[in-house]
Design a protein around this motif. Structure first.
Motif, mmCIF file in Angstrom:
data_model
loop_
_atom_site.group_PDB
_atom_site.id
_atom_site.type_symbol
_atom_site.label_atom_id
_atom_site.label_comp_id
_atom_site.label_asym_id
_atom_site.label_seq_id
_atom_site.Cartn_x
_atom_site.Cartn_y
_atom_site.Cartn_z
ATOM 1 N N GLU A 16 0.826 -1.206 0.000
ATOM 2 C CA GLU A 16 0.000 0.000 0.000
ATOM 3 C C GLU A 16 0.864 1.261 0.000
ATOM 4 O OE1 GLU A 16 -3.320 2.232 2.809
ATOM 5 O OE2 GLU A 16 -2.835 0.131 3.200
ATOM 6 N N PHE A 17 1.924 1.256 0.814
ATOM 7 C CA PHE A 17 2.841 2.397 0.893
ATOM 8 C C PHE A 17 3.539 2.639 -0.441
ATOM 9 C CE2 PHE A 17 7.170 3.958 1.623
ATOM 10 C CZ PHE A 17 6.897 5.178 2.208
ATOM 11 N N VAL A 18 4.077 1.580 -1.041
ATOM 12 C CA VAL A 18 4.797 1.701 -2.321
ATOM 13 C C VAL A 18 3.850 2.138 -3.435
ATOM 14 C CG1 VAL A 18 6.075 0.416 -4.089
ATOM 15 C CG2 VAL A 18 6.645 0.116 -1.680
ATOM 16 N N ASN A 19 2.632 1.613 -3.456
ATOM 17 C CA ASN A 19 1.655 2.029 -4.473
ATOM 18 C C ASN A 19 1.339 3.514 -4.349
ATOM 19 O OD1 ASN A 19 1.474 -0.510 -5.603
ATOM 20 N ND2 ASN A 19 -0.342 -1.094 -4.449
ATOM 21 N N ALA A 20 1.172 3.994 -3.123
ATOM 22 C CA ALA A 20 0.900 5.422 -2.909
ATOM 23 C C ALA A 20 2.098 6.268 -3.339
ATOM 24 C CB ALA A 20 0.567 5.687 -1.447
ATOM 25 N N ALA A 21 3.304 5.812 -3.014
ATOM 26 C CA ALA A 21 4.511 6.544 -3.402
ATOM 27 C C ALA A 21 4.670 6.570 -4.920
ATOM 28 C CB ALA A 21 5.742 5.906 -2.756
ATOM 29 N N PHE A 35 21.012 2.921 5.485
ATOM 30 C CA PHE A 35 20.331 2.270 4.363
ATOM 31 C C PHE A 35 19.296 3.216 3.772
ATOM 32 C CE2 PHE A 35 21.667 -1.100 7.235
ATOM 33 C CZ PHE A 35 22.426 -1.880 6.381
ATOM 34 N N LEU A 36 19.511 3.613 2.513
ATOM 35 C CA LEU A 36 18.612 4.535 1.816
ATOM 36 C C LEU A 36 17.991 3.813 0.625
ATOM 37 C CD1 LEU A 36 17.586 7.476 1.431
ATOM 38 C CD2 LEU A 36 19.549 7.808 -0.051
ATOM 39 N N ILE A 37 16.656 3.845 0.552
ATOM 40 C CA ILE A 37 15.924 3.116 -0.479
ATOM 41 C C ILE A 37 14.925 4.057 -1.153
ATOM 42 C CG2 ILE A 37 14.278 1.210 -0.871
ATOM 43 C CD1 ILE A 37 17.028 0.214 -0.045
ATOM 44 N N ASP A 38 14.698 3.856 -2.437
ATOM 45 C CA ASP A 38 13.650 4.568 -3.167
ATOM 46 C C ASP A 38 12.300 4.003 -2.722
ATOM 47 O OD1 ASP A 38 11.889 5.688 -4.974
ATOM 48 O OD2 ASP A 38 12.932 4.967 -6.759
ATOM 49 N N ALA A 39 11.406 4.849 -2.235
ATOM 50 C CA ALA A 39 10.109 4.403 -1.714
ATOM 51 C C ALA A 39 9.231 3.788 -2.801
ATOM 52 C CB ALA A 39 9.378 5.566 -1.060
ATOM 53 N N LYS A 40 9.564 3.981 -4.058
ATOM 54 C CA LYS A 40 8.761 3.439 -5.158
ATOM 55 C C LYS A 40 9.194 2.027 -5.542
ATOM 56 C CE LYS A 40 7.915 8.083 -6.768
ATOM 57 N NZ LYS A 40 8.023 9.051 -7.839
ATOM 58 N N SER A 41 10.198 1.498 -4.844
ATOM 59 C CA SER A 41 10.718 0.161 -5.114
ATOM 60 C C SER A 41 10.206 -0.816 -4.053
ATOM 61 C CB SER A 41 12.252 0.179 -5.098
ATOM 62 O OG SER A 41 12.757 -1.136 -5.073
ATOM 63 N N LEU A 43 10.704 -4.053 -3.830
ATOM 64 C CA LEU A 43 11.775 -4.940 -3.369
ATOM 65 C C LEU A 43 12.734 -4.208 -2.438
ATOM 66 C CD1 LEU A 43 12.590 -7.012 -6.579
ATOM 67 C CD2 LEU A 43 11.351 -7.737 -4.538
ATOM 68 N N GLY A 44 12.985 -2.939 -2.740
ATOM 69 C CA GLY A 44 13.856 -2.148 -1.874
ATOM 70 C C GLY A 44 13.272 -1.975 -0.491
ATOM 71 N N VAL A 45 12.003 -1.615 -0.416
ATOM 72 C CA VAL A 45 11.354 -1.405 0.883
ATOM 73 C C VAL A 45 11.252 -2.724 1.640
ATOM 74 C CG1 VAL A 45 9.274 -0.616 2.067
ATOM 75 C CG2 VAL A 45 10.113 0.638 0.079
ATOM 76 N N LEU A 46 10.940 -3.813 0.943
ATOM 77 C CA LEU A 46 10.870 -5.115 1.599
ATOM 78 C C LEU A 46 12.234 -5.573 2.110
ATOM 79 C CD1 LEU A 46 8.376 -7.046 -0.700
ATOM 80 C CD2 LEU A 46 8.023 -6.408 1.696
ATOM 81 N N SER A 47 13.310 -5.074 1.512
ATOM 82 C CA SER A 47 14.657 -5.467 1.957
ATOM 83 C C SER A 47 15.065 -4.762 3.253
ATOM 84 C CB SER A 47 15.691 -5.178 0.862
ATOM 85 O OG SER A 47 15.914 -3.787 0.743
ATOM 86 N N LEU A 48 14.333 -3.718 3.639
ATOM 87 C CA LEU A 48 14.628 -3.029 4.892
ATOM 88 C C LEU A 48 14.173 -3.876 6.076
ATOM 89 C CD1 LEU A 48 13.427 0.567 3.968
ATOM 90 C CD2 LEU A 48 15.791 -0.188 4.235
ATOM 91 N N ASP A 49 14.746 -3.608 7.232
ATOM 92 C CA ASP A 49 14.349 -4.280 8.460
ATOM 93 C C ASP A 49 13.035 -3.660 8.936
ATOM 94 O OD1 ASP A 49 14.052 -5.429 10.912
ATOM 95 O OD2 ASP A 49 15.993 -4.804 11.704
ATOM 96 N N LEU A 50 11.926 -4.333 8.689
ATOM 97 C CA LEU A 50 10.612 -3.764 8.993
ATOM 98 C C LEU A 50 10.288 -3.769 10.485
ATOM 99 C CD1 LEU A 50 8.520 -5.142 6.012
ATOM 100 C CD2 LEU A 50 9.664 -2.931 6.238
#
Length: 75
Positions: A16-21, A35-41, A43-50
Motif C-alpha cells: 500500500e505504501f509503495v503504491n501510494a509513493a 540504508f537509503l531506499i527509493d520508496a517506489k521500489s 523490493l527495496g522497501v521489503l529489503s529493509l528491516d521492517l
C-alpha cells in the motif's frame, strides 16, 4: 522537503505504501541508519528491516500520499 517517521508491519502495508509513493511525481526516500531506499521500489522497501522505525523524506507534496503517511505514522 518534509520528513516523517513510519512503521510498516506487514507485506500488505508495504504494498500500500509503495503504491501510494508510485503515484507521486517527485522523489521519496525511505531510510534507517545508513540504508537509503527509493520508496517506489517494493523490493527495496521489503529489503529493509521492517521491525525498525523508518524515516521518509518527501521531495514534494501530495495530499493523497500525506494520508498514507499519517496512516503508518509512529506516534
Amino acid at each position: 522537503m518534509s520528513q516523517s517517521k513510519i512503521k510498516l508491519n506487514a507485506t500488505e502495508e508495504v504494498q500500500e505504501f509503495v503504491n501510494a509513493a508510485s503515484r507521486c511525481d517527485f522523489d521519496i526516500d525511505v531510510y534507517y541508519n545508513r540504508f537509503l531506499i527509493d520508496a517506489k521500489s517494493i523490493l527495496g522497501v521489503l529489503s529493509l528491516d521492517l521491525t525498525r522505525e523508518l524515516t521518509v523524506d518527501c521531495h514534494g507534496e501530495s495530499r493523497e500520499f500525506d494520508r498514507t503517511l499519517k496512516k503508518f505514522a509512529v506516534a
